[in-house]
Design an enzyme around this catalytic site. Structure first.
Site, PDB file in Angstrom:
ATOM      1  N   LYS A   1       0.930  -1.360   0.388  1.00  0.00           N
ATOM      2  CA  LYS A   1       0.383   0.084   0.035  1.00  0.00           C
ATOM      3  C   LYS A   1       0.738   0.807  -0.408  1.00  0.00           C
ATOM      4  O   LYS A   1       0.705   2.042  -0.936  1.00  0.00           O
ATOM      5  CB  LYS A   1      -0.371  -0.064   1.052  1.00  0.00           C
TER       6      LYS A   1
ATOM      7  N   GLU B   1      10.378  -4.493   4.805  1.00  0.00           N
ATOM      8  CA  GLU B   1      10.494  -6.533   4.112  1.00  0.00           C
ATOM      9  C   GLU B   1      10.181  -6.216   2.666  1.00  0.00           C
ATOM     10  O   GLU B   1      10.859  -7.131   1.672  1.00  0.00           O
ATOM     11  CB  GLU B   1       9.427  -6.891   4.782  1.00  0.00           C
TER      12      GLU B   1
ATOM     13  N   GLY C   1      -4.629  -1.648   4.996  1.00  0.00           N
ATOM     14  CA  GLY C   1      -4.148  -3.090   4.266  1.00  0.00           C
ATOM     15  C   GLY C   1      -4.646  -4.477   5.078  1.00  0.00           C
ATOM     16  O   GLY C   1      -4.691  -4.952   3.720  1.00  0.00           O
ATOM     17  N   ARG C   2      -5.213  -4.301   6.378  1.00  0.00           N
ATOM     18  CA  ARG C   2      -5.697  -5.746   6.903  1.00  0.00           C
ATOM     19  C   ARG C   2      -6.980  -5.603   6.407  1.00  0.00           C
ATOM     20  O   ARG C   2      -7.549  -6.732   6.245  1.00  0.00           O
ATOM     21  CB  ARG C   2      -5.489  -5.815   7.664  1.00  0.00           C
TER      22      ARG C   2
ATOM     23  N   GLU D   1      -5.157  -6.303  14.689  1.00  0.00           N
ATOM     24  CA  GLU D   1      -4.165  -4.604  14.375  1.00  0.00           C
ATOM     25  C   GLU D   1      -5.031  -4.332  14.188  1.00  0.00           C
ATOM     26  O   GLU D   1      -4.881  -2.964  14.931  1.00  0.00           O
ATOM     27  CB  GLU D   1      -4.004  -5.356  12.531  1.00  0.00           C
TER      28      GLU D   1
ATOM     29  N   HIS E   1      -5.967 -33.672  18.323  1.00  0.00           N
ATOM     30  CA  HIS E   1      -5.239 -34.456  18.590  1.00  0.00           C
ATOM     31  C   HIS E   1      -3.462 -33.036  19.140  1.00  0.00           C
ATOM     32  O   HIS E   1      -2.428 -33.414  19.216  1.00  0.00           O
ATOM     33  CB  HIS E   1      -4.400 -34.930  17.700  1.00  0.00           C
TER      34      HIS E   1
ATOM     35  N   LYS F   1       9.224  -0.390  13.977  1.00  0.00           N
ATOM     36  CA  LYS F   1      10.114  -0.181  12.853  1.00  0.00           C
ATOM     37  C   LYS F   1      11.820   0.784  12.816  1.00  0.00           C
ATOM     38  O   LYS F   1      12.407   0.689  12.376  1.00  0.00           O
ATOM     39  CB  LYS F   1       9.175   0.652  11.759  1.00  0.00           C
TER      40      LYS F   1
HETATM   41  O1  LIG Z   1       1.183  -2.764   2.659  1.00  0.00           O
HETATM   42  P1  LIG Z   1       2.055  -2.051   2.592  1.00  0.00           P
HETATM   43  O2  LIG Z   1       2.252  -0.708   3.015  1.00  0.00           O
HETATM   44  O3  LIG Z   1       3.570  -2.691   2.709  1.00  0.00           O
HETATM   45  O4  LIG Z   1       2.075  -2.494   4.769  1.00  0.00           O
HETATM   46  C1  LIG Z   1       1.914  -4.091   4.754  1.00  0.00           C
HETATM   47  C2  LIG Z   1       0.987  -3.697   6.646  1.00  0.00           C
HETATM   48  O5  LIG Z   1       2.630  -2.999   7.529  1.00  0.00           O
HETATM   49  C3  LIG Z   1       1.560  -2.467   8.271  1.00  0.00           C
HETATM   50  O6  LIG Z   1       1.641  -1.235   7.972  1.00  0.00           O
HETATM   51  C4  LIG Z   1       2.166  -3.330   9.951  1.00  0.00           C
HETATM   52  O7  LIG Z   1       3.457  -2.622   9.949  1.00  0.00           O
HETATM   53  C5  LIG Z   1       0.180  -3.504   8.375  1.00  0.00           C
HETATM   54  O8  LIG Z   1      -1.367  -2.664   8.406  1.00  0.00           O
HETATM   55  C6  LIG Z   1       0.425  -3.751   6.417  1.00  0.00           C
HETATM   56  O9  LIG Z   1      -0.768  -4.221   5.893  1.00  0.00           O
END
Ligand SMILES: O=P(O)(O)OC[C@H]1O[C@](O)(CO)[C@@H](O)[C@@H]1O
Length: 557
Positions: free
Chosen positions: A218, A224, A280-281, A366, A397, A521
């Site tokens: 987003k 990452e 995002g979620r 979240e 189990h 972060k």
């Molecule tokens: O889509 P992006 O901006 O890479 O964010 C990934 C995820 O990181 C977050 O901002 C949390 O760090 C989430 O809310 C989001 O889904």
């Protein structure tokens, strides 16, 4: 006046635990005392029929909950007092209910029909939503048919989605859920972890010439994802022995940040857009779902969106007594506040839902893992639970022991399907009754248990009776649907989205921000150079400084 009474109410609201509705629920809880589900069922032979609701294809049984008609009335009174419906309507209207980020919350617009009108800042967002869906559809068909080829002219055989959090969990979960609907000649993989092993394992057996990377972010700033995407680009160009002009045929982006996408080197013509009013979620039914759309095709994707929309409409219009997300939200509030429940288990009886609970963890935790109200005052009540679970039969189990005989109150959702998936090998279809027998048996055992008298009557030696007794009274919801279709998946996800919404509205927290992820972060950014150079350890606390020193020594630095 006590200190608590003097707390300012958020948005002019009386703090939840100071409302008469809350007090009435507390009193009612004391009156219920140790009331057992065995008694509730004995007192009302119709309970199993009366305590069910239907939304779309989802049959929802809530009879095995520690509630009476009076509890439900009081809970609905709480929803009214906290104006859940008012906030819901504001969300659907596109008002900026995510106040800490000053954003509208409009994932519901992502599945609205083409002719709907939903405005943000005076602009109807629905045409843009459908324009992106159409563009995704054209692209997905090109990849599926082989018309879209890589740099060397070979057709795409593997799609690798690179994203994390909401840009990974949704499409990864849905791809698993809808596996029987996916194109068999196309593989889709998901890379999220900044641990290089994730990308390594995803691409080690791939031919770069046949691989398409979808970079899903987003913000397009998530470290990452940008790191993995950069490594993937290096892998691609090395594999192709080509220059950066090869990137255009092998990389597309899903983002709200066109500038970031261009800076990375992806042509914005190959970008699929979404908007800051999609959390995002809450985003896998936006452009973030492109990998899924490529896998299942635009038509099935549309069916999934229609499933979402069906539950949106139900949530928006169904009266409180029949409103399933409202009910599920209220039950969670009840257990958190008056049974001190800290956790909530989601236990699917479908192999295809193996990633469903992991997806819900982000959606719920979240959203509602907050401890200040919408005005920034500390809340004096429980908010979101720890959400956990894996497919049920495996859990039976492993950790079900704790559910049955442990000391904790853990309400659980059981999700199952009457029909096995369409293309199951004929010999395996017969196993489905056994699966469902377990599904039904577990909620029965959890609810009613086995009394010491029943155990003793089986001739169990007295000293073993306590060990073999099941106290029961563990609350569960059962969601049963005909079969696991794209529409049913959309219905299920929307059900949980709105349940989470209801709880956030009652707890008076902002369910749509996520400031709690930021500190880690910032600290990681500070620590990374220290790991390389060893300079700056004195600024760290003594524990972290020791750990960093040990790490550097182990790495031979
Ligand atoms: O889509 P992006 O901006 O890479 O964010 C990934 C995820 O990181 C977050 O901002 C949390 O760090 C989430 O809310 C989001 O889904």
């Amino acid at each position: 006046m006590s200190e608590l009474d003097a707390r300012p109410g958020a948005n002019g609201r009386t703090p939840l635990d100071r409302t008469p509705e809350w007090a009435a629920l507390g009193k009612h809880r004391s009156e219920l005392g140790e009331l057992h589900l065995r008694e509730l069922f004995a007192a009302d032979p119709e309970r199993g029929r009366r305590y069910t609701l239907q939304v779309g294809d989802l049959h929802v049984d809530y009879a095995k909950h520690l509630v009476t008609d009076r509890t439900l009335d009081l809970l609905r009174a709480l929803a009214e007092a906290t104006d859940v419906a008012g906030l819901r309507d504001a969300m659907f209207r596109g008002e900026k209910i995510n106040t800490t980020e000053d954003r509208a919350v409009l994932h519901t617009a992502l599945r609205a029909p083409r002719d709907a009108v939903i405005e943000v800042d005076g602009e109807n967002v629905v045409p843009a939503v459908h324009a992106v869906l159409d563009k995704m559809g054209v692209f997905a068909e090109k990849v599926r048919s082989g018309e879209w080829t890589g740099h060397t002219g070979k057709r795409i055989r593997t799609v690798v989605n690179i994203g994390i959090g909401g840009s990974d969990l949704g499409p990864a979960m849905a791809y698993e859920v809808l596996r029987s609907y996916t194109a068999r000649d196309l593989d889709v993989r998901f890379v999220s972890n900044v641990d290089g092993a994730d990308l390594h394992e995803a691409v080690r057996d791939l031919d770069a010439a046949e691989t398409l990377f979808i970079v899903a972010s987003k913000t397009f700033t998530t470290i990452e994802t940008i790191t993995n995407a950069t490594s993937a680009r290096d892998w691609l160009l090395t594999g192709l022995r080509a220059g950066t002009d090869a990137v255009a045929k092998h990389f597309v982006a899903l983002s709200t940040n066109a500038e970031g996408v261009a800076d990375f080197g992806i042509d914005v013509a190959n970008m699929f857009e979404f908007w800051d009013w999609v959390g995002g979620r809450y985003s896998y039914d936006s452009a973030i779902g492109l990998s899924l759309m490529i896998a299942i095709g635009p038509e099935q994707f549309r069916e999934m969106l229609d499933g979402f929309h069906l539950v949106d409409e139900h949530f928006r219009t169904a009266p409180p007594e029949q409103n399933v997300p409202l009910l599920l939200g209220l039950l969670g509030v009840w257990y958190g506040a008056f049974f001190d429940a800290q956790a909530h288990a989601v236990l699917p009886y479908s192999h295809y839902l193996s990633k469903f609970t992991a997806y819900l963890q982000q959606l719920d935790m979240e959203s509602n893992g907050k401890s200040v109200d919408r005005d920034g005052n500390p809340v004096g009540w429980q908010t979101g639970p720890v959400v956990w679970g894996t497919p049920g039969t495996n859990g039976q189990h492993a950790y079900y022991q704790l559910l049955h005989q442990g000391t904790k109150v853990i309400p659980a959702d059981f999700i199952g399907f009457a029909e096995p998936v369409a293309d199951l090998l004929p010999g395996l279809v017969a196993q489905h009754d056994l699966l469902l027998a377990n599904f039904f048996a577990q909620t029965q055992a959890l609810a009613f248990g086995k009394t010491p008298e029943e155990v003793a009557a089986e001739g169990v030696p007295a000293e073993l009776v306590p060990h073999k007794t099941f106290k029961g009274n563990h609350p569960t919801t059962t969601v049963l649907a005909g079969s696991l279709t794209p529409s049913v998946l959309g219905q299920l996800v929307a059900l949980y989205e709105h349940k989470v919404f209801v709880q956030g509205a009652i707890w008076n927290i902002d369910s749509f921000d996520q400031w709690g992820v930021e500190l880690g972060k910032v600290l990681a950014k500070r620590i990374e150079p220290v790991l390389l150079t060893g300079e700056g350890t004195e600024a760290l606390d003594s524990s972290t400084a020791e750990l960093v020193a040990r790490y550097r020594a182990l790495r031979g630095r």
